[in-house]
Design a protein around this motif. Structure first.
Motif, PDB file in Angstrom:
ATOM      1  N   VAL A  64     -15.021 -14.761   0.052  1.00 52.01           N
ATOM      2  CA  VAL A  64     -15.259 -14.141   1.355  1.00 52.01           C
ATOM      3  C   VAL A  64     -14.650 -12.740   1.345  1.00 52.01           C
ATOM      4  O   VAL A  64     -13.843 -12.399   0.486  1.00 52.01           O
ATOM      5  N   GLU A  65     -15.066 -11.936   2.314  1.00 51.46           N
ATOM      6  CA  GLU A  65     -14.464 -10.623   2.549  1.00 51.46           C
ATOM      7  C   GLU A  65     -14.244 -10.475   4.046  1.00 51.46           C
ATOM      8  O   GLU A  65     -15.172 -10.661   4.833  1.00 51.46           O
ATOM      9  N   SER A  66     -13.029 -10.138   4.414  1.00 49.52           N
ATOM     10  CA  SER A  66     -12.675 -10.047   5.828  1.00 49.52           C
ATOM     11  C   SER A  66     -12.297  -8.624   6.189  1.00 49.52           C
ATOM     12  O   SER A  66     -12.009  -7.793   5.324  1.00 49.52           O
ATOM     13  N   SER A  67     -12.290  -8.355   7.496  1.00 51.99           N
ATOM     14  CA  SER A  67     -11.848  -7.046   7.980  1.00 51.99           C
ATOM     15  C   SER A  67     -10.361  -6.872   7.696  1.00 51.99           C
ATOM     16  O   SER A  67      -9.578  -7.824   7.754  1.00 51.99           O
ATOM     17  N   LYS A  68      -9.976  -5.648   7.379  1.00 53.50           N
ATOM     18  CA  LYS A  68      -8.553  -5.353   7.120  1.00 53.50           C
ATOM     19  C   LYS A  68      -7.793  -5.080   8.412  1.00 53.50           C
ATOM     20  O   LYS A  68      -6.588  -4.893   8.396  1.00 53.50           O
ATOM     21  N   GLY A 129      -8.034  -8.521  -1.399  1.00 53.91           N
ATOM     22  CA  GLY A 129      -8.061  -7.473  -0.388  1.00 53.91           C
ATOM     23  C   GLY A 129      -6.817  -6.614  -0.396  1.00 53.91           C
ATOM     24  O   GLY A 129      -5.744  -7.034  -0.854  1.00 53.91           O
ATOM     25  N   ASN A 130      -6.945  -5.392   0.136  1.00 55.29           N
ATOM     26  CA  ASN A 130      -5.814  -4.494   0.281  1.00 55.29           C
ATOM     27  C   ASN A 130      -4.996  -4.874   1.505  1.00 55.29           C
ATOM     28  O   ASN A 130      -5.552  -5.156   2.567  1.00 55.29           O
ATOM     29  N   CYS A 131      -3.689  -4.867   1.348  1.00 57.92           N
ATOM     30  CA  CYS A 131      -2.763  -5.196   2.427  1.00 57.92           C
ATOM     31  C   CYS A 131      -1.712  -4.096   2.534  1.00 57.92           C
ATOM     32  O   CYS A 131      -1.564  -3.267   1.633  1.00 57.92           O
ATOM     33  N   PHE A 132      -0.956  -4.121   3.643  1.00 59.34           N
ATOM     34  CA  PHE A 132      -0.044  -3.019   3.929  1.00 59.34           C
ATOM     35  C   PHE A 132       1.294  -3.535   4.448  1.00 59.34           C
ATOM     36  O   PHE A 132       1.329  -4.461   5.258  1.00 59.34           O
ATOM     37  N   ARG A 133       2.371  -2.906   3.962  1.00 55.61           N
ATOM     38  CA  ARG A 133       3.712  -3.223   4.444  1.00 55.61           C
ATOM     39  C   ARG A 133       4.184  -2.130   5.395  1.00 55.61           C
ATOM     40  O   ARG A 133       3.973  -0.946   5.144  1.00 55.61           O
ATOM     41  N   LYS A 134       4.840  -2.552   6.471  1.00 48.25           N
ATOM     42  CA  LYS A 134       5.386  -1.576   7.406  1.00 48.25           C
ATOM     43  C   LYS A 134       6.563  -0.846   6.781  1.00 48.25           C
ATOM     44  O   LYS A 134       6.750   0.352   6.943  1.00 48.25           O
TER      45      LYS A 134
END
Length: 395
Positions: A64-68, A129-134
């Motif tokens: 699957v591909e989801s919104s980031k 998927g690409n993810c982000f750290r605060k």
């Protein structure tokens, strides 16, 4: 051990594998890194191997591909980075964030997948998927690309009937540790931890022996059914699946791997130093002894001279290899010696080097050098493609 990491960082920067964005003109964000051509191919190969293992070769797992973008109530950011310039029509009480993991995106696709599969359990959903750290960790030591503000996660959620959840938890643990060890020169540096129990979850980590100590490259977690029950309560969507004649609420078994952490582990695993003799002097050479499946380039082609005939043969062979699916690096018009080029390709992790010389013109014979043994064998140019494909398939 940290000296080894420093040498690796220098090597990666020298060949543009992965290096600090501060070295890129116009980009100077501290703590972020960019991948050059070699690093990009390394990432692509590892992602493809993960996808093949977790989706393509599995009977019950689907991609699957989801919104980031994630919607959350104001003040409930859960460590995510806020995006303020996106028009959110869902709710005035929600803020838009960049996802900190693939977890919520995969979970949100469960109802549609359940319907697609006629409500039959078990099954899994996987995503890269690409993810982000605060924020990133303030470590006392340089851990290179271990904790990046932007990172790639390879995640799979397996929805299992409670009755067989323990069996599937064991299965995924076994498959994941075998996968990590498959591409390692020193497989014992990857190991599984004991099960950690917290609230309603059970977690096992795949850890790697980094220079500063052990760190996780993947987590396998039995998350229970709490999140699915919450999804049903919030949306009213039916989450029940069929298992035989029974209708059950599944539990989620999740595998979550960090691609960048995996890249660092395999860079360290592949990095070696060997002694060599140069003009009577003993010197140390570095090499990246990548498994051929994940090596950025499988073969380099080098003509010994920059003559038109040798260049045409080299270009033709490189074209044939690429058509056969062998990622090939073709280098011409270099001023360095053949031995210096071998050293360079060893540092880049290229398993094989094909040398095109006068014998190729006269008799069609080339010399193929092996990165790991440094030995050369002679064979006819028409045998090169089939031999390389055999090496790749054998691995």
């Amino acid at each position: 051990m940290m000296a080894t990491l420093e040498k690796l960082i220098s090597l990666c920067s020298r060949h543009g594998i992965v290096y600090s964005s501060t070295e890129v003109p116009g980009k100077s964000m501290a703590g972020s890194y960019v991948y050059g051509p070699l690093g990009t191919e390394l990432r692509r190969n590892l992602k493809q191997q993960w996808w093949t293992s977790m989706v393509t070769s599995q009977d019950l797992v689907y991609g699957v591909e989801s919104s980031k973008f994630v919607y959350a109530k104001n003040g409930d950011d859960n460590g995510m980075m806020s995006i303020s310039n996106i028009n959110n029509k869902n709710s005035n009480d929600c803020q838009v964030y960049l996802q900190s993991s693939c977890h919520q995106g995969i979970l949100s696709q469960y109802p549609m997948a359940l319907k697609l599969l006629n409500y039959k359990l078990p099954f899994g959903l996987a995503e890269v998927g690409n993810c982000f750290r605060k924020t990133t960790a303030n470590d006392d030591v340089d851990k290179f690309i271990l904790n990046l503000p932007e990172f790639t996660q390879m995640s799979m959620q397996f929805f299992s009937p409670p009755k067989i959840a323990t069996k599937w938890m064991d299965t995924w643990q076994r498959q994941r540790i075998m996968w990590w060890r498959k591409f390692a020169g020193n497989p014992s540096n990857f190991h599984l931890t004991d099960i950690k129990q917290s609230d309603s979850q059970q977690t096992v980590e795949v850890q790697y022996e980094f220079p500063w100590g052990v760190d996780a490259v993947e987590r396998i977690t039995n998350r229970g059914d709490v999140e699915l029950l919450e999804l049903q309560k919030e949306t009213g969507i039916n989450i029940l699946g069929k298992f035989g004649r029974r209708t059950v609420t599944p539990v989620i078994i999740e595998t979550t791997a960090g691609l960048d952490r995996g890249i660092l582990a395999y860079l360290l695993d592949a990095h070696q130093e060997k002694e060599r003799t140069d003009r009577g002097k003993l010197k140390t050479r570095q090499l990246l002894r990548f498994h051929t499946r994940i090596a950025p380039f499988k073969v380099a082609i080098v003509p010994v001279k920059n003559t038109r005939d040798l260049k045409e043969i080299s270009e033709h062979l490189a074209r044939d290899l690429r058509k056969a699916g062998v990622n090939t690096l073709y280098v011409c018009e270099t001023q360095t010696s053949l031995e210096q080029q071998f050293i360079r390709f060893d540092e880049m992790g290229v398993p094989f080097t094909v040398v095109i010389n006068e014998n190729t013109l006269k008799r069609g014979v080339i010399a193929m050098r092996n990165r790991d043994t440094t030995l050369k064998e002679q064979l006819h140019i028409t045998e090169v493609t089939s031999l390389l494909l055999k090496h790749l398939q054998a691995e």
